[in-house]
Design a protein around this motif. Structure first.
Motif, PDB file in Angstrom:
ATOM      1  N   HIS A   1     -39.019  62.273 -42.335  1.00  0.00           N
ATOM      2  CA  HIS A   1     -39.790  61.072 -42.679  1.00  0.00           C
ATOM      3  C   HIS A   1     -40.846  61.433 -43.720  1.00  0.00           C
TER       4      HIS A   1
ATOM      5  N   ASP B   1     -36.476  71.821 -45.734  1.00  0.00           N
ATOM      6  CA  ASP B   1     -37.017  70.467 -45.778  1.00  0.00           C
ATOM      7  C   ASP B   1     -37.827  70.241 -47.055  1.00  0.00           C
TER       8      ASP B   1
ATOM      9  N   ARG C   1     -39.398  69.184 -40.327  1.00  0.00           N
ATOM     10  CA  ARG C   1     -38.696  68.936 -39.064  1.00  0.00           C
ATOM     11  C   ARG C   1     -39.605  69.228 -37.873  1.00  0.00           C
TER      12      ARG C   1
ATOM     13  N   GLU D   1     -30.747  67.131 -39.848  1.00  0.00           N
ATOM     14  CA  GLU D   1     -32.034  66.571 -39.438  1.00  0.00           C
ATOM     15  C   GLU D   1     -32.381  65.366 -40.319  1.00  0.00           C
ATOM     16  N   THR D   2     -33.294  64.546 -39.829  1.00  0.00           N
ATOM     17  CA  THR D   2     -33.796  63.410 -40.596  1.00  0.00           C
ATOM     18  C   THR D   2     -35.293  63.584 -40.799  1.00  0.00           C
TER      19      THR D   2
ATOM     20  N   TYR E   1     -36.856  57.966 -45.527  1.00  0.00           N
ATOM     21  CA  TYR E   1     -36.141  58.798 -44.557  1.00  0.00           C
ATOM     22  C   TYR E   1     -35.041  59.554 -45.300  1.00  0.00           C
TER      23      TYR E   1
ATOM     24  N   SER F   1     -40.131  63.037 -38.046  1.00  0.00           N
ATOM     25  CA  SER F   1     -38.991  63.870 -38.446  1.00  0.00           C
ATOM     26  C   SER F   1     -38.363  64.503 -37.212  1.00  0.00           C
ATOM     27  N   THR F   2     -37.056  64.638 -37.216  1.00  0.00           N
ATOM     28  CA  THR F   2     -36.344  65.188 -36.069  1.00  0.00           C
ATOM     29  C   THR F   2     -36.335  66.716 -36.107  1.00  0.00           C
TER      30      THR F   2
ATOM     31  N   ASP G   1     -31.964  62.639 -45.076  1.00  0.00           N
ATOM     32  CA  ASP G   1     -31.082  63.449 -44.236  1.00  0.00           C
ATOM     33  C   ASP G   1     -30.926  64.838 -44.859  1.00  0.00           C
ATOM     34  N   THR G   2     -31.119  65.877 -44.065  1.00  0.00           N
ATOM     35  CA  THR G   2     -30.929  67.236 -44.544  1.00  0.00           C
ATOM     36  C   THR G   2     -29.458  67.635 -44.383  1.00  0.00           C
TER      37      THR G   2
END
Length: 297
Positions: A70, A137, A120, A67-68, A60, A125-126, A62-63
């Protein structure tokens, strides 16, 4: 005269419905940005690597814009240390990594680590997908990858398929031009289109409702990341372009256009499988392995 009038009133509701549908479609594309035609994510888990007898880890990330993402890390299946290299895989526009994993599931047995992420809005992914966000990303994933202990000191390759190849061209060219380290050892593009605007015009032009608007709607797509304009910037990193004469999604000429725009060293592999089905053929796998081996030296 009466019968003619009756026919007019019978046709009018059909025309009204047609124009309504056209208006809604045009408004959707215009307000959402025509870039929405590139993204078809879902969050269904179709298969996980363990079902393919592969070791893997969930990753995981973090951008910088909140955003997160996967991803999956698949280590090479080798008793040798280190692995032959690492493949960073950018998948196509539909579903998520779990539906694309078969395209790279064969590589760990050949001695290569594999890392792949969901953009994303895809899978776990969020966020919501768009071109700028997905490009961000893609770079986030590569920056994480090159810092991993098992990756440093060994070749790093980028494999982009379909939409992922378009992101891969932009990412690789920026990486090379900025003289980022470690250097990429090679880039493989499979079934990739030559430009976001160009393929959007083709797709919009193939549907009668959007045909009259293919050019103005395509102008809503940023033209900063067109593959034919960027691909030369990947040189001197070796590049292999794969495209099928039977590709029903991205016409064959896109692969040829990219090849002609690329600088040496470059290779072209003409295939005859459906879109994104290159690696079902053992001979095509071997051709790519040969390219990776040469590019490693």
């Amino acid at each position: 005269m009466a019968s003619g009038t009756a026919r007019i009133f019978l046709i009018a509701p059909k025309l009204k419905a047609t124009f309504l549908a056209l208006g809604l479609l045009t408004a959707t594309l215009t307000l959402g940005g025509c870039s929405s035609v590139f993204f078809y994510p879902d969050n269904v888990t179709y298969i996980t690597p363990d079902r393919l007898n592969l070791n893997y880890e969930d990753v995981y990330l973090d951008t910088t814009d909140g955003e997160t993402l996967h991803g999956w890390w698949l280590p090479a299946e080798t008793t040798q240390a280190p692995a032959k290299g690492t493949i960073y895989f950018l998948h196509g526009n539909a579903q998520n990594i779990s539906s694309h994993i078969l395209n790279v599931a064969w590589l760990p047995a050949e001695g290569y680590n594999v890392f792949t992420i969901d953009y994303r809005g895809y899978g776990k992914s969020t966020g919501d997908p768009d071109i700028e966000g997905a490009l961000h990303d893609s770079e986030t994933g590569l920056r994480w990858l090159v810092e991993q202990t098992g990756v440093k000191g060994a070749p790093v390759f980028l494999l982009g398929q379909s939409l992922g190849g378009a992101f891969g061209i932009a990412l690789a060219s920026e990486w090379v031009q900025r003289k980022e380290t470690p250097e990429l050892s090679g880039v493989v593009l499979d079934g990739t289109f030559s430009g976001f605007r160009g393929i959007a015009r083709e797709k919009l032009g193939s549907f009668w409702l959007t045909w009259p608007f293919q050019i103005p709607l395509s102008w809503t797509i940023p033209d900063d990341y067109e593959g034919v304009d960027r691909i030369a910037g990947i040189s001197p990193v070796p590049i292999m372009i794969i495209h099928s004469v039977r590709d029903g999604i991205i016409p064959f000429h896109h692969g040829k256009d990219l090849y002609e725009a690329a600088e040496e060293p470059k290779n072209f592999l003409q295939t005859d499988t459906p879109h994104a089905a290159t690696f079902v053929i053992p001979a095509y796998k071997q051709t790519v392995l040969n390219f990776l081996s040469r590019a490693s030296n």
